[in-house]
Scaffold this active site. Structure first.
Site, mmCIF file in Angstrom:
data_model
loop_
_atom_site.group_PDB
_atom_site.id
_atom_site.type_symbol
_atom_site.label_atom_id
_atom_site.label_comp_id
_atom_site.label_asym_id
_atom_site.label_seq_id
_atom_site.Cartn_x
_atom_site.Cartn_y
_atom_site.Cartn_z
ATOM 1 N N GLY A 53 0.764 -1.250 0.000
ATOM 2 C CA GLY A 53 0.000 0.000 0.000
ATOM 3 C C GLY A 53 0.792 1.296 0.000
ATOM 4 O O GLY A 53 0.268 2.330 -0.393
ATOM 5 N N ASP A 112 -3.910 1.689 11.570
ATOM 6 C CA ASP A 112 -5.265 1.441 12.045
ATOM 7 C C ASP A 112 -5.188 1.087 13.539
ATOM 8 O O ASP A 112 -5.119 1.970 14.380
ATOM 9 C CB ASP A 112 -5.858 0.329 11.177
ATOM 10 C CG ASP A 112 -7.326 0.084 11.419
ATOM 11 O OD1 ASP A 112 -7.991 0.931 12.014
ATOM 12 O OD2 ASP A 112 -7.834 -0.980 10.999
HETATM 13 P P1 5GP Z 1 -3.123 -2.273 11.715
HETATM 14 O O1 5GP Z 1 -2.196 -3.353 12.193
HETATM 15 O O2 5GP Z 1 -2.619 -0.878 11.985
HETATM 16 O O3 5GP Z 1 -4.509 -2.467 12.260
HETATM 17 O O4 5GP Z 1 -3.310 -2.536 10.180
HETATM 18 C C1 5GP Z 1 -2.801 -1.773 9.190
HETATM 19 C C2 5GP Z 1 -3.156 -2.422 7.867
HETATM 20 O O5 5GP Z 1 -4.570 -2.700 7.757
HETATM 21 C C3 5GP Z 1 -2.856 -1.482 6.730
HETATM 22 O O6 5GP Z 1 -1.513 -1.599 6.278
HETATM 23 C C4 5GP Z 1 -3.898 -1.872 5.686
HETATM 24 O O7 5GP Z 1 -3.404 -2.933 4.908
HETATM 25 C C5 5GP Z 1 -5.079 -2.381 6.488
HETATM 26 N N1 5GP Z 1 -6.120 -1.340 6.627
HETATM 27 C C6 5GP Z 1 -6.534 -0.757 7.775
HETATM 28 N N2 5GP Z 1 -7.509 0.145 7.549
HETATM 29 C C7 5GP Z 1 -7.718 0.160 6.216
HETATM 30 C C8 5GP Z 1 -8.607 0.918 5.351
HETATM 31 O O8 5GP Z 1 -9.405 1.777 5.739
HETATM 32 N N3 5GP Z 1 -8.517 0.650 4.013
HETATM 33 C C9 5GP Z 1 -7.668 -0.293 3.513
HETATM 34 N N4 5GP Z 1 -7.675 -0.454 2.188
HETATM 35 N N5 5GP Z 1 -6.827 -1.005 4.283
HETATM 36 C C10 5GP Z 1 -6.846 -0.790 5.634
#
Ligand code: 5GP
Length: 184
Positions: A53, A112
């Site tokens: 991403g 996130d």
């Molecule tokens: P975390 O470990 O911070 O929860 O996850 C981060 C990953 O979750 C990001 O690198 C992404 O791949 C995915 N992700 C979290 N929120 C979104 C969102 O709103 N849209 C998309 N496309 N991916 C998300």
């Protein structure tokens, strides 16, 4: 919103709205590039792009920095099963560079829960870099489960699923020049 943004909206009716326009992205990435250039005047940092991403952000950001730097790429996936990300990361593609005694800037698309980046930092610290900072394009702060220091943040966004500027839905729409929200 640019003409391009508008055109994508009419072509993709499932996009509810543009949350961050391509113009705002350009302006903000330029500011972040300036900040990083000031902070790393005496260093040659390695920008580490977390695939997939972060690729548009890396490409734009590095073209806005005036200091010497290197780039490298890394791909990670969460494992542990279940529907919720455990955050425990498995390295799918490792760095080429030896990061010992180097300044590292992790370039992420979105933070996130923070679990992925938190685990990734722990994993890279074992390699004894001089420093690790995080540049995150968007921050869903409200969804955070662990406290992670973000040194450079593009935009803070609400707890909505977003696409575009590298972020996918089912591997698609990473090419959109803006950050958009899909219709429910
Ligand atoms: P975390 O470990 O911070 O929860 O996850 C981060 C990953 O979750 C990001 O690198 C992404 O791949 C995915 N992700 C979290 N929120 C979104 C969102 O709103 N849209 C998309 N496309 N991916 C998300």
């Amino acid at each position: 919103m640019t003409f391009d943004d508008q055109e994508y909206l009419s072509r993709y009716p499932f996009i509810e709205k543009v949350l961050i326009s391509s113009e705002d992205i350009t302006r903000r990435v330029r500011q972040l590039g300036n900040d990083i250039s000031n902070d790393y005047k005496d260093s040659t940092p390695i920008f580490v792009c977390i695939l997939k991403g972060a690729y548009p952000f890396l490409a734009d950001l590095t073209r806005c920095v005036s200091i010497e730097h290197e780039v490298d790429f890394m791909a990670v996936s969460s494992y542990g099963g279940g529907t919720q990300s455990s955050g425990v990361v498995k390295i799918e593609k490792d760095l080429k560079a030896n990061i010992t005694d180097r300044d590292i800037i992790l370039v992420e698309d979105i933070i996130d829960t923070g679990l992925t980046i938190d685990n990734l930092i722990a994993l890279l610290k074992v390699r004894n870099p001089r420093s690790i900072r995080v540049a995150a394009f968007v921050d869903k702060k409200i969804a955070r489960k662990v406290d992670v220091p973000l040194h450079y943040t593009g935009f803070e966004i609400p707890n909505e699923f977003v696409i575009g500027y590298g972020l996918d839905y089912d591997e698609k729409y990473r090419n959109l020049p803006f950050i958009g929200v899909m219709k429910a």
